[in-house]
Design a protein around this motif. Sequence first.
Motif, PDB file in Angstrom:
ATOM      1  N   ASP A  71       5.170  92.702 -49.978  1.00 55.17           N
ATOM      2  CA  ASP A  71       5.448  92.054 -48.693  1.00 55.17           C
ATOM      3  C   ASP A  71       5.681  90.562 -48.879  1.00 55.17           C
ATOM      4  O   ASP A  71       6.614  89.990 -48.312  1.00 55.17           O
ATOM      5  CB  ASP A  71       4.284  92.271 -47.724  1.00 55.17           C
ATOM      6  N   SER A  72       4.801  89.921 -49.657  1.00 49.48           N
ATOM      7  CA  SER A  72       4.942  88.470 -49.852  1.00 49.48           C
ATOM      8  C   SER A  72       6.248  88.142 -50.572  1.00 49.48           C
ATOM      9  O   SER A  72       6.918  87.156 -50.235  1.00 49.48           O
ATOM     10  CB  SER A  72       3.743  87.913 -50.624  1.00 49.48           C
ATOM     11  N   GLU A  73       6.630  88.955 -51.547  1.00 49.69           N
ATOM     12  CA  GLU A  73       7.896  88.715 -52.253  1.00 49.69           C
ATOM     13  C   GLU A  73       9.077  88.778 -51.297  1.00 49.69           C
ATOM     14  O   GLU A  73       9.976  87.927 -51.334  1.00 49.69           O
ATOM     15  CB  GLU A  73       8.072  89.748 -53.379  1.00 49.69           C
ATOM     16  N   GLN A  74       9.081  89.785 -50.415  1.00 48.32           N
ATOM     17  CA  GLN A  74      10.192  89.957 -49.486  1.00 48.32           C
ATOM     18  C   GLN A  74      10.245  88.831 -48.454  1.00 48.32           C
ATOM     19  O   GLN A  74      11.328  88.314 -48.129  1.00 48.32           O
ATOM     20  CB  GLN A  74      10.086  91.312 -48.783  1.00 48.32           C
ATOM     21  N   ILE A  75       9.082  88.447 -47.932  1.00 42.73           N
ATOM     22  CA  ILE A  75       9.064  87.382 -46.919  1.00 42.73           C
ATOM     23  C   ILE A  75       9.426  86.046 -47.532  1.00 42.73           C
ATOM     24  O   ILE A  75      10.174  85.249 -46.941  1.00 42.73           O
ATOM     25  CB  ILE A  75       7.692  87.330 -46.222  1.00 42.73           C
ATOM     26  N   LEU A  76       8.913  85.761 -48.737  1.00 38.02           N
ATOM     27  CA  LEU A  76       9.276  84.506 -49.408  1.00 38.02           C
ATOM     28  C   LEU A  76      10.779  84.442 -49.663  1.00 38.02           C
ATOM     29  O   LEU A  76      11.404  83.380 -49.529  1.00 38.02           O
ATOM     30  CB  LEU A  76       8.507  84.369 -50.725  1.00 38.02           C
ATOM     31  N   ARG A  77      11.364  85.582 -50.010  1.00 38.69           N
ATOM     32  CA  ARG A  77      12.808  85.611 -50.228  1.00 38.69           C
ATOM     33  C   ARG A  77      13.545  85.349 -48.913  1.00 38.69           C
ATOM     34  O   ARG A  77      14.528  84.604 -48.883  1.00 38.69           O
ATOM     35  CB  ARG A  77      13.226  86.970 -50.796  1.00 38.69           C
ATOM     36  N   ALA A  78      13.085  85.955 -47.823  1.00 40.30           N
ATOM     37  CA  ALA A  78      13.722  85.740 -46.519  1.00 40.30           C
ATOM     38  C   ALA A  78      13.640  84.275 -46.105  1.00 40.30           C
ATOM     39  O   ALA A  78      14.605  83.714 -45.563  1.00 40.30           O
ATOM     40  CB  ALA A  78      13.061  86.622 -45.462  1.00 40.30           C
ATOM     41  N   ILE A  79      12.510  83.646 -46.358  1.00 38.30           N
ATOM     42  CA  ILE A  79      12.348  82.235 -46.008  1.00 38.30           C
ATOM     43  C   ILE A  79      13.252  81.356 -46.875  1.00 38.30           C
ATOM     44  O   ILE A  79      13.872  80.397 -46.388  1.00 38.30           O
ATOM     45  CB  ILE A  79      10.866  81.811 -46.146  1.00 38.30           C
TER      46      ILE A  79
ATOM     47  N   GLY B  21      18.642  82.327 -31.761  1.00 41.54           N
ATOM     48  CA  GLY B  21      19.120  81.360 -32.729  1.00 41.54           C
ATOM     49  C   GLY B  21      18.129  81.106 -33.845  1.00 41.54           C
ATOM     50  O   GLY B  21      17.989  79.981 -34.338  1.00 41.54           O
ATOM     51  N   THR B  22      17.424  82.150 -34.264  1.00 40.99           N
ATOM     52  CA  THR B  22      16.389  82.027 -35.291  1.00 40.99           C
ATOM     53  C   THR B  22      16.583  83.082 -36.372  1.00 40.99           C
ATOM     54  O   THR B  22      17.356  84.025 -36.212  1.00 40.99           O
ATOM     55  CB  THR B  22      14.986  82.225 -34.681  1.00 40.99           C
ATOM     56  N   ARG B  23      15.861  82.906 -37.461  1.00 37.63           N
ATOM     57  CA  ARG B  23      15.718  83.985 -38.445  1.00 37.63           C
ATOM     58  C   ARG B  23      14.507  84.808 -38.013  1.00 37.63           C
ATOM     59  O   ARG B  23      13.406  84.279 -37.877  1.00 37.63           O
ATOM     60  CB  ARG B  23      15.493  83.411 -39.836  1.00 37.63           C
ATOM     61  N   VAL B  24      14.711  86.097 -37.772  1.00 39.98           N
ATOM     62  CA  VAL B  24      13.619  86.969 -37.349  1.00 39.98           C
ATOM     63  C   VAL B  24      13.169  87.818 -38.534  1.00 39.98           C
ATOM     64  O   VAL B  24      13.979  88.493 -39.170  1.00 39.98           O
ATOM     65  CB  VAL B  24      14.038  87.878 -36.173  1.00 39.98           C
ATOM     66  N   ILE B  25      11.873  87.768 -38.823  1.00 40.86           N
ATOM     67  CA  ILE B  25      11.279  88.561 -39.902  1.00 40.86           C
ATOM     68  C   ILE B  25      10.176  89.420 -39.287  1.00 40.86           C
ATOM     69  O   ILE B  25       9.390  88.927 -38.485  1.00 40.86           O
ATOM     70  CB  ILE B  25      10.679  87.650 -40.995  1.00 40.86           C
ATOM     71  N   SER B  26      10.136  90.678 -39.643  1.00 37.12           N
ATOM     72  CA  SER B  26       9.061  91.534 -39.134  1.00 37.12           C
ATOM     73  C   SER B  26       8.130  91.923 -40.276  1.00 37.12           C
ATOM     74  O   SER B  26       8.575  92.269 -41.364  1.00 37.12           O
ATOM     75  CB  SER B  26       9.631  92.793 -38.470  1.00 37.12           C
ATOM     76  N   LEU B  27       6.838  91.841 -40.002  1.00 35.36           N
ATOM     77  CA  LEU B  27       5.812  92.333 -40.917  1.00 35.36           C
ATOM     78  C   LEU B  27       4.946  93.282 -40.102  1.00 35.36           C
ATOM     79  O   LEU B  27       3.973  92.875 -39.462  1.00 35.36           O
ATOM     80  CB  LEU B  27       4.987  91.177 -41.497  1.00 35.36           C
ATOM     81  N   ILE B  28       5.347  94.538 -40.087  1.00 35.08           N
ATOM     82  CA  ILE B  28       4.730  95.534 -39.214  1.00 35.08           C
ATOM     83  C   ILE B  28       4.192  96.680 -40.057  1.00 35.08           C
ATOM     84  O   ILE B  28       4.942  97.337 -40.773  1.00 35.08           O
ATOM     85  CB  ILE B  28       5.742  96.057 -38.179  1.00 35.08           C
TER      86      ILE B  28
ATOM     87  N   GLU C  78      -1.904  84.368 -48.492  1.00 43.42           N
ATOM     88  CA  GLU C  78      -1.832  82.922 -48.733  1.00 43.42           C
ATOM     89  C   GLU C  78      -0.430  82.508 -49.141  1.00 43.42           C
ATOM     90  O   GLU C  78       0.057  81.445 -48.736  1.00 43.42           O
ATOM     91  CB  GLU C  78      -2.848  82.507 -49.792  1.00 43.42           C
ATOM     92  N   GLN C  79       0.233  83.319 -49.947  1.00 44.36           N
ATOM     93  CA  GLN C  79       1.598  82.998 -50.344  1.00 44.36           C
ATOM     94  C   GLN C  79       2.523  82.918 -49.137  1.00 44.36           C
ATOM     95  O   GLN C  79       3.338  81.994 -49.018  1.00 44.36           O
ATOM     96  CB  GLN C  79       2.124  84.046 -51.331  1.00 44.36           C
ATOM     97  N   ILE C  80       2.403  83.887 -48.248  1.00 44.66           N
ATOM     98  CA  ILE C  80       3.234  83.895 -47.043  1.00 44.66           C
ATOM     99  C   ILE C  80       2.915  82.685 -46.169  1.00 44.66           C
ATOM    100  O   ILE C  80       3.816  81.999 -45.670  1.00 44.66           O
ATOM    101  CB  ILE C  80       3.026  85.200 -46.252  1.00 44.66           C
ATOM    102  N   ALA C  81       1.622  82.399 -45.987  1.00 45.90           N
ATOM    103  CA  ALA C  81       1.210  81.272 -45.150  1.00 45.90           C
ATOM    104  C   ALA C  81       1.733  79.952 -45.701  1.00 45.90           C
ATOM    105  O   ALA C  81       2.226  79.095 -44.958  1.00 45.90           O
ATOM    106  CB  ALA C  81      -0.312  81.244 -45.033  1.00 45.90           C
ATOM    107  N   ARG C  82       1.643  79.746 -47.010  1.00 48.85           N
ATOM    108  CA  ARG C  82       2.122  78.501 -47.618  1.00 48.85           C
ATOM    109  C   ARG C  82       3.632  78.346 -47.435  1.00 48.85           C
ATOM    110  O   ARG C  82       4.134  77.259 -47.130  1.00 48.85           O
ATOM    111  CB  ARG C  82       1.772  78.465 -49.106  1.00 48.85           C
ATOM    112  N   ALA C  83       4.359  79.434 -47.611  1.00 46.51           N
ATOM    113  CA  ALA C  83       5.815  79.380 -47.453  1.00 46.51           C
ATOM    114  C   ALA C  83       6.185  79.031 -46.007  1.00 46.51           C
ATOM    115  O   ALA C  83       7.155  78.290 -45.771  1.00 46.51           O
ATOM    116  CB  ALA C  83       6.432  80.717 -47.850  1.00 46.51           C
ATOM    117  N   MET C  84       5.419  79.524 -45.054  1.00 42.45           N
ATOM    118  CA  MET C  84       5.685  79.217 -43.653  1.00 42.45           C
ATOM    119  C   MET C  84       5.431  77.753 -43.348  1.00 42.45           C
ATOM    120  O   MET C  84       6.194  77.105 -42.629  1.00 42.45           O
ATOM    121  CB  MET C  84       4.829  80.111 -42.751  1.00 42.45           C
ATOM    122  N   ILE C  85       4.352  77.207 -43.906  1.00 41.03           N
ATOM    123  CA  ILE C  85       4.030  75.795 -43.682  1.00 41.03           C
ATOM    124  C   ILE C  85       5.113  74.886 -44.245  1.00 41.03           C
ATOM    125  O   ILE C  85       5.467  73.864 -43.659  1.00 41.03           O
ATOM    126  CB  ILE C  85       2.662  75.449 -44.323  1.00 41.03           C
TER     127      ILE C  85
END
Length: 274
Positions: free
Chosen positions: A69-77, A41-48, A101-108
């Motif tokens: 990578d950051s652009e794609q993950i920020l879009r997914a979030i 029941g989550t959004r799953v994102i892979s960074l592999i 840092e961009q990815i980390a901030r978006a996650m927070i």
Amino acid sequence: MNISDLFWIFIIFITLVPMFKQRSITHNRLQYLRSIERKRGTRVISLIHRQEAVSLLGIPISRYIDVEDSEQILRAIRLTPDEMPIDLILHTPGGLVLASEQIARAMIEHPAKVTVFVPHYAMSGGTMIALAADEIVMDANAVLGPVDPQLGKYPAASIVEVVKKKDINQIEDETLILADMAEKALHQVENFVQELLEDKMPAEQARAVAKILSEGRWTHDYPITYEKLREMGLKVRDDLHREVYVLMELYPQPAQRRPSVQYIPLPYDDEVKK
């Protein structure tokens, strides 16, 4: 059909087969990610990031965290509803500080719970991203790493240290400029890591952990184990879900002429019982 025709058929074959194979792997990955999403029941994102034979001649291409990578993950979030938890499967040697840092901030900033899964390792920028999660779930033998910044091929902490040990009149201007940049980089990363940790532990403890991880007390490839992370006060678990291991099998390394590791892929407990 002459030799020339056979030659061109061969060229077309070796061009198209890797393309179709890669498309098949990509499709299987997406299907499996979707199955994990339905189950949890989550959004799953892979960074592999692994070496994959994706070019025409099968030449391995090494990957690291970059702006794409950051652009794609920020879009997914952004596409994830605020109430939906996010699972990030992370396997990377690190990469650009800006992208990490961009990815980390978006996650927070995501309102729902964010969990990072580390099956093998998440070093450098990967560790920075993991620290932003509400919870880190890792294999018992997986590792994170220090987040001390690197300037070119040298650690920022080492550049600062060498300037302290030499007479300033014996140091080139370029080295002094690098030392100034290195000091700024160290402060910036330490402050950012502290910011990541302040809502997960007391402020004084967050400051101490941020300094440990960013000051350069270890080499940049030093493995920080599950036990060490627990000692630091980070919220980590070592009960990684089986689905994450299966997903990793869909990111194959390029085939080698002689495999360096071989084993019979059976659980030995079951075999012994028979």
